[in-house]
Design a protein around this motif. Structure first.
Motif, PDB file in Angstrom:
ATOM      1  N   GLY A   1     -15.700 -78.530  22.333  1.00 13.05           N
ATOM      2  CA  GLY A   1     -16.561 -77.960  21.312  1.00 13.05           C
ATOM      3  C   GLY A   1     -16.065 -76.619  20.800  1.00 13.05           C
ATOM      4  O   GLY A   1     -14.952 -76.172  21.097  1.00 13.05           O
ATOM      5  N   THR A   2     -16.905 -75.951  20.018  1.00  9.92           N
ATOM      6  CA  THR A   2     -16.576 -74.669  19.407  1.00  9.92           C
ATOM      7  C   THR A   2     -17.351 -73.554  20.116  1.00  9.92           C
ATOM      8  O   THR A   2     -18.061 -73.786  21.093  1.00  9.92           O
ATOM      9  CB  THR A   2     -16.955 -74.685  17.923  1.00  9.92           C
ATOM     10  OG1 THR A   2     -18.389 -74.648  17.802  1.00  9.92           O
ATOM     11  CG2 THR A   2     -16.435 -75.937  17.230  1.00  9.92           C
ATOM     12  N   MET A   3     -17.251 -72.346  19.603  1.00 12.53           N
ATOM     13  CA  MET A   3     -18.028 -71.243  20.180  1.00 12.53           C
ATOM     14  C   MET A   3     -19.524 -71.513  20.087  1.00 12.53           C
ATOM     15  O   MET A   3     -20.294 -71.060  20.932  1.00 12.53           O
ATOM     16  CB  MET A   3     -17.686 -69.925  19.486  1.00 12.53           C
ATOM     17  CG  MET A   3     -16.303 -69.383  19.801  1.00 12.53           C
ATOM     18  SD  MET A   3     -16.022 -69.021  21.557  1.00 12.53           S
ATOM     19  CE  MET A   3     -16.961 -67.498  21.757  1.00 12.53           C
ATOM     20  N   ARG A   4     -19.940 -72.269  19.103  1.00  6.64           N
ATOM     21  CA  ARG A   4     -21.370 -72.585  18.962  1.00  6.64           C
ATOM     22  C   ARG A   4     -21.910 -73.256  20.214  1.00  6.64           C
ATOM     23  O   ARG A   4     -23.010 -72.958  20.675  1.00  6.64           O
ATOM     24  CB  ARG A   4     -21.577 -73.490  17.751  1.00  6.64           C
ATOM     25  CG  ARG A   4     -23.048 -73.877  17.512  1.00  6.64           C
ATOM     26  CD  ARG A   4     -23.181 -74.843  16.360  1.00  6.64           C
ATOM     27  NE  ARG A   4     -22.533 -76.123  16.649  1.00  6.64           N
ATOM     28  CZ  ARG A   4     -22.409 -77.103  15.765  1.00  6.64           C
ATOM     29  NH1 ARG A   4     -22.859 -76.950  14.530  1.00  6.64           N
ATOM     30  NH2 ARG A   4     -21.821 -78.234  16.095  1.00  6.64           N
ATOM     31  N   GLU A   5     -21.119 -74.186  20.777  1.00  5.45           N
ATOM     32  CA  GLU A   5     -21.569 -74.912  21.966  1.00  5.45           C
ATOM     33  C   GLU A   5     -21.324 -74.141  23.255  1.00  5.45           C
ATOM     34  O   GLU A   5     -21.879 -74.497  24.298  1.00  5.45           O
ATOM     35  CB  GLU A   5     -20.850 -76.266  22.071  1.00  5.45           C
ATOM     36  CG  GLU A   5     -21.225 -77.272  21.013  1.00  5.45           C
ATOM     37  CD  GLU A   5     -20.546 -77.033  19.680  1.00  5.45           C
ATOM     38  OE1 GLU A   5     -21.199 -77.250  18.645  1.00  5.45           O
ATOM     39  OE2 GLU A   5     -19.370 -76.611  19.670  1.00  5.45           O
TER      40      GLU A   5
ATOM     41  N   THR B   1     -25.695 -60.029  23.732  1.00  5.12           N
ATOM     42  CA  THR B   1     -26.305 -58.725  23.507  1.00  5.12           C
ATOM     43  C   THR B   1     -25.766 -58.240  22.182  1.00  5.12           C
ATOM     44  O   THR B   1     -24.557 -58.319  21.929  1.00  5.12           O
ATOM     45  CB  THR B   1     -25.946 -57.734  24.620  1.00  5.12           C
ATOM     46  OG1 THR B   1     -26.446 -58.227  25.865  1.00  5.12           O
ATOM     47  CG2 THR B   1     -26.557 -56.361  24.347  1.00  5.12           C
ATOM     48  N   ALA B   2     -26.637 -57.774  21.319  1.00  8.98           N
ATOM     49  CA  ALA B   2     -26.216 -57.375  19.981  1.00  8.98           C
ATOM     50  C   ALA B   2     -27.027 -56.174  19.514  1.00  8.98           C
ATOM     51  O   ALA B   2     -28.144 -55.929  19.990  1.00  8.98           O
ATOM     52  CB  ALA B   2     -26.377 -58.534  19.004  1.00  8.98           C
TER      53      ALA B   2
ATOM     54  N   HIS C   1     -31.337 -58.900  23.031  1.00  6.14           N
ATOM     55  CA  HIS C   1     -30.704 -59.819  23.965  1.00  6.14           C
ATOM     56  C   HIS C   1     -31.183 -61.225  23.608  1.00  6.14           C
ATOM     57  O   HIS C   1     -32.397 -61.479  23.543  1.00  6.14           O
ATOM     58  CB  HIS C   1     -31.085 -59.485  25.408  1.00  6.14           C
ATOM     59  CG  HIS C   1     -30.752 -58.077  25.806  1.00  6.14           C
ATOM     60  ND1 HIS C   1     -29.485 -57.683  26.177  1.00  6.14           N
ATOM     61  CD2 HIS C   1     -31.523 -56.955  25.849  1.00  6.14           C
ATOM     62  CE1 HIS C   1     -29.491 -56.397  26.454  1.00  6.14           C
ATOM     63  NE2 HIS C   1     -30.716 -55.917  26.261  1.00  6.14           N
ATOM     64  N   THR C   2     -30.276 -62.107  23.367  1.00  2.00           N
ATOM     65  CA  THR C   2     -30.635 -63.476  22.981  1.00  2.00           C
ATOM     66  C   THR C   2     -30.174 -64.454  24.059  1.00  2.00           C
ATOM     67  O   THR C   2     -29.138 -64.256  24.683  1.00  2.00           O
ATOM     68  CB  THR C   2     -29.988 -63.879  21.648  1.00  2.00           C
ATOM     69  OG1 THR C   2     -28.584 -64.120  21.852  1.00  2.00           O
ATOM     70  CG2 THR C   2     -30.155 -62.773  20.612  1.00  2.00           C
ATOM     71  N   GLY C   3     -30.941 -65.507  24.275  1.00  2.00           N
ATOM     72  CA  GLY C   3     -30.562 -66.535  25.218  1.00  2.00           C
ATOM     73  C   GLY C   3     -30.610 -66.062  26.661  1.00  2.00           C
ATOM     74  O   GLY C   3     -31.152 -65.007  26.994  1.00  2.00           O
TER      75      GLY C   3
ATOM     76  N   SER D   1     -35.938 -74.059  25.417  1.00  2.00           N
ATOM     77  CA  SER D   1     -36.680 -74.407  24.206  1.00  2.00           C
ATOM     78  C   SER D   1     -37.643 -73.282  23.847  1.00  2.00           C
ATOM     79  O   SER D   1     -38.712 -73.507  23.286  1.00  2.00           O
ATOM     80  CB  SER D   1     -37.430 -75.731  24.392  1.00  2.00           C
ATOM     81  OG  SER D   1     -38.326 -75.646  25.497  1.00  2.00           O
ATOM     82  N   ALA D   2     -37.258 -72.060  24.203  1.00  2.00           N
ATOM     83  CA  ALA D   2     -38.130 -70.893  24.022  1.00  2.00           C
ATOM     84  C   ALA D   2     -37.879 -70.233  22.662  1.00  2.00           C
ATOM     85  O   ALA D   2     -36.954 -69.439  22.501  1.00  2.00           O
ATOM     86  CB  ALA D   2     -37.886 -69.886  25.149  1.00  2.00           C
ATOM     87  N   GLY D   3     -38.679 -70.586  21.677  1.00  2.00           N
ATOM     88  CA  GLY D   3     -38.653 -69.887  20.402  1.00  2.00           C
ATOM     89  C   GLY D   3     -37.427 -70.183  19.567  1.00  2.00           C
ATOM     90  O   GLY D   3     -36.663 -71.125  19.803  1.00  2.00           O
ATOM     91  N   TYR D   4     -37.223 -69.354  18.547  1.00  2.00           N
ATOM     92  CA  TYR D   4     -36.076 -69.509  17.660  1.00  2.00           C
ATOM     93  C   TYR D   4     -34.774 -69.312  18.440  1.00  2.00           C
ATOM     94  O   TYR D   4     -34.704 -68.475  19.354  1.00  2.00           O
ATOM     95  CB  TYR D   4     -36.128 -68.492  16.521  1.00  2.00           C
ATOM     96  CG  TYR D   4     -37.309 -68.642  15.598  1.00  2.00           C
ATOM     97  CD1 TYR D   4     -37.828 -69.896  15.285  1.00  2.00           C
ATOM     98  CD2 TYR D   4     -37.899 -67.522  15.025  1.00  2.00           C
ATOM     99  CE1 TYR D   4     -38.908 -70.024  14.427  1.00  2.00           C
ATOM    100  CE2 TYR D   4     -38.980 -67.640  14.173  1.00  2.00           C
ATOM    101  CZ  TYR D   4     -39.482 -68.897  13.878  1.00  2.00           C
ATOM    102  OH  TYR D   4     -40.556 -69.019  13.033  1.00  2.00           O
ATOM    103  N   ASP D   5     -33.750 -70.019  18.049  1.00  2.00           N
ATOM    104  CA  ASP D   5     -32.457 -69.913  18.716  1.00  2.00           C
ATOM    105  C   ASP D   5     -31.672 -68.767  18.073  1.00  2.00           C
ATOM    106  O   ASP D   5     -30.835 -68.976  17.187  1.00  2.00           O
ATOM    107  CB  ASP D   5     -31.692 -71.238  18.611  1.00  2.00           C
ATOM    108  CG  ASP D   5     -30.486 -71.282  19.533  1.00  2.00           C
ATOM    109  OD1 ASP D   5     -30.040 -70.207  19.978  1.00  2.00           O
ATOM    110  OD2 ASP D   5     -30.002 -72.389  19.809  1.00  2.00           O
ATOM    111  N   LEU D   6     -31.956 -67.559  18.526  1.00  2.00           N
ATOM    112  CA  LEU D   6     -31.317 -66.378  17.940  1.00  2.00           C
ATOM    113  C   LEU D   6     -29.833 -66.311  18.271  1.00  2.00           C
ATOM    114  O   LEU D   6     -29.054 -65.738  17.507  1.00  2.00           O
ATOM    115  CB  LEU D   6     -32.027 -65.114  18.421  1.00  2.00           C
ATOM    116  CG  LEU D   6     -33.506 -64.998  18.039  1.00  2.00           C
ATOM    117  CD1 LEU D   6     -34.098 -63.699  18.595  1.00  2.00           C
ATOM    118  CD2 LEU D   6     -33.687 -65.061  16.530  1.00  2.00           C
ATOM    119  N   THR D   7     -29.451 -66.894  19.403  1.00  2.00           N
ATOM    120  CA  THR D   7     -28.029 -66.899  19.755  1.00  2.00           C
ATOM    121  C   THR D   7     -27.239 -67.644  18.694  1.00  2.00           C
ATOM    122  O   THR D   7     -26.228 -67.146  18.182  1.00  2.00           O
ATOM    123  CB  THR D   7     -27.814 -67.550  21.137  1.00  2.00           C
ATOM    124  OG1 THR D   7     -28.573 -66.836  22.106  1.00  2.00           O
ATOM    125  CG2 THR D   7     -26.344 -67.524  21.521  1.00  2.00           C
TER     126      THR D   7
END
Length: 463
Positions: free
Chosen positions: A159-163, A169-170, A179-181, A188-194
């Motif tokens: 896969g790619t970096m997406r997977e 941390t951003a 902090h995402t993910g 399945s917690a909320g929007y996938d900010l990562t």
């Protein structure tokens, strides 16, 4: 933008957190205002080297206060102008944020600062039996690879970096740290900010730490090179292998002109014909079985005998030759710059897309190296242009334009891995549609209301 009167005060304020780690030297600015693309150089007003997330946050707060753009900079290997300071501002060089924060072997994860490169991480892992597979060729930083959603030669299997990015941390434009993910394998917690930030090209936030997936080193790894009578034969071999469920680890196609360039550059002696570079991972028995099945398919499609590389040294030499294809192609016309383009189409349309591209090149009287990750339906075209040759540049851009439209008409995309940057903004509008582009702009406005993070990338600044 930025307002000239704001710069002296901002630079003075930045001395407090950074000391001598900020420079306005012409040579330093020139280095950070140039990339591998054919886009004109665009120098930042200054270059800063942060050491941690807190310093990135402080820099972002000051840039927000003074209204000055901030352009994240990794290894500078982008080919669509991602790191060019087209509106001036501060180039944020992440290379000194190069600490491997943690390796969790049992969980198959690693957390690293944004300036860690993929080769640095794999050197750290070499005694653990683990490795990080995403390999775009250049020794890019993990932060830059995340920001551009990089992939490369291993993507057909891993896969790619997406997977492969689990958490980030951003720093937002305001200086706030998010902090995402998590290190959990799923959520399945909320929007996938990562996933929102992966591929955002530094326009939504500045990535400072990345948590990535790791993989166990296969028991056996075997690479092979096989040449073909035609590009279609090579591509069809890969497609049929995938359809048969053969788990190829790498499947790269280089056309005859690219092989000629590779031989000259890497001092190899491969036949200068359409060629597949393949790699198989697994147990010794599985690798042998996979290779035998692909060999049968290759023979049926006009492929010659396999040249094998099973020792690490030989495999590394083979893949280094593949990774050098871009620089080898440049040497076909010494002193040239490259209109480097990539598209990605459904694999069933790949041969058709490549053959139509060759027909276009022939009609224009242009020879251009073509190679790519055929297991993903993704290929690259190198259109070489001598600096100052405006007619040649216009012809190259016209060929690129037709190639992108062709890929989109085949239900593909204008870029498989290079990103939008400066060069493919018009095609993004066509691909995402009016409402899709409006949604992207709304997200940008919400996270960066002043438009200070890498402005002018993905889509132009709005008045």
């Amino acid at each position: 933008m930025p307002h000239p009167s704001a710069l002296p005060d901002l630079l003075a304020a930045l001395r407090t957190p950074l000391g001598e780690r900020i420079s306005v030297a012409d040579a330093v600015r020139a280095h950070h205002g140039h990339d591998e693309s054919c886009h004109p150089d665009a120098l930042p007003d200054a270059v800063a080297w942060p050491h941690n997330t807190a310093e990135v946050s402080a820099i972002a707060r000051l840039c927000s206060q003074y209204g000055v753009p901030l352009i994240p900079y990794g290894a500078g290997s982008s080919v669509e102008g991602h790191t060019l300071a087209i509106h001036g501002g501060i180039s944020l060089d992440m290379s000194q944020m190069n600490r491997i924060v943690a390796v969790h072997e049992a969980d198959l994860t690693a957390t690293v600062e944004a300036g860690v490169t993929r080769m640095q991480l794999n050197r750290e892992l070499r005694h653990s039996g683990l490795f990080f597979p995403i390999d775009p060729g250049a020794d890019a930083t993990l932060g830059g690879m995340s920001a551009t959603r990089a992939s490369g030669t291993n993507a057909v299997r891993y896969g790619t970096m997406r997977e492969n990015v689990l958490a980030l941390t951003a720093v937002l434009a305001s200086g706030e740290v998010v902090h995402t993910g998590s290190r959990a394998r799923k959520s399945s917690a909320g929007y996938d900010l990562t996933r929102l930030l992966v591929g955002s090209e530094g326009t939504l936030a500045i990535i400072t730490e990345v948590t990535v997936r790791l993989y166990g080193m296969p028991e056996a790894m075997s690479a092979a090179v096989v040449n073909f009578d035609s590009v279609r034969g090579a591509v069809d071999t890969v497609i049929q292998s995938i359809q048969c469920g053969i788990p190829l680890a790498r499947a790269e196609m280089l056309d005859g002109l690219t092989m000629q360039a590779v031989n000259r550059h890497s001092r190899t002696d491969y036949p200068e014909r359409p060629t597949l570079f393949l790699e198989f991972h697994g147990t010794a028995q599985a690798v042998a079985e996979q290779a035998a099945m692909v060999g049968e398919l290759a023979a049926a499609n006009g492929g010659g005998d396999f040249a094998w590389a099973t020792q690490d040294e030989d495999r590394n030499k083979l893949w280094q030759a593949r990774h050098n294809a871009y620089f080898a192609g440049l040497q076909l016309q010494p002193g040239s710059r490259c209109v480097a383009t990539d598209v990605c189409v459904p694999i069933s349309r790949l041969s058709e897309c490549i053959e139509a591209t060759y027909a276009d090149l022939a009609a224009e009287g242009v020879a251009a190296p073509l190679f790519g990750h055929v297991g993903d339906g993704n290929f690259h075209l190198m259109l070489l242009v001598q600096p100052g040759d405006d007619a040649s540049l216009a012809r190259a851009k016209a060929i690129n334009h037709r190639l992108v439209l062709r890929a989109q008409q085949m239900e593909g995309t204008c870029t498989g891995e290079h990103g939008i940057g400066i060069g493919k903004q018009a095609y993004l509008a066509a691909e995402a549609g009016t409402h899709g582009l409006q949604l992207m702009r709304a997200i940008k406005q919400a996270l960066d209301p002043q438009g200070l993070l890498n402005p002018g990338k993905i889509f132009p600044l709005q008045p």
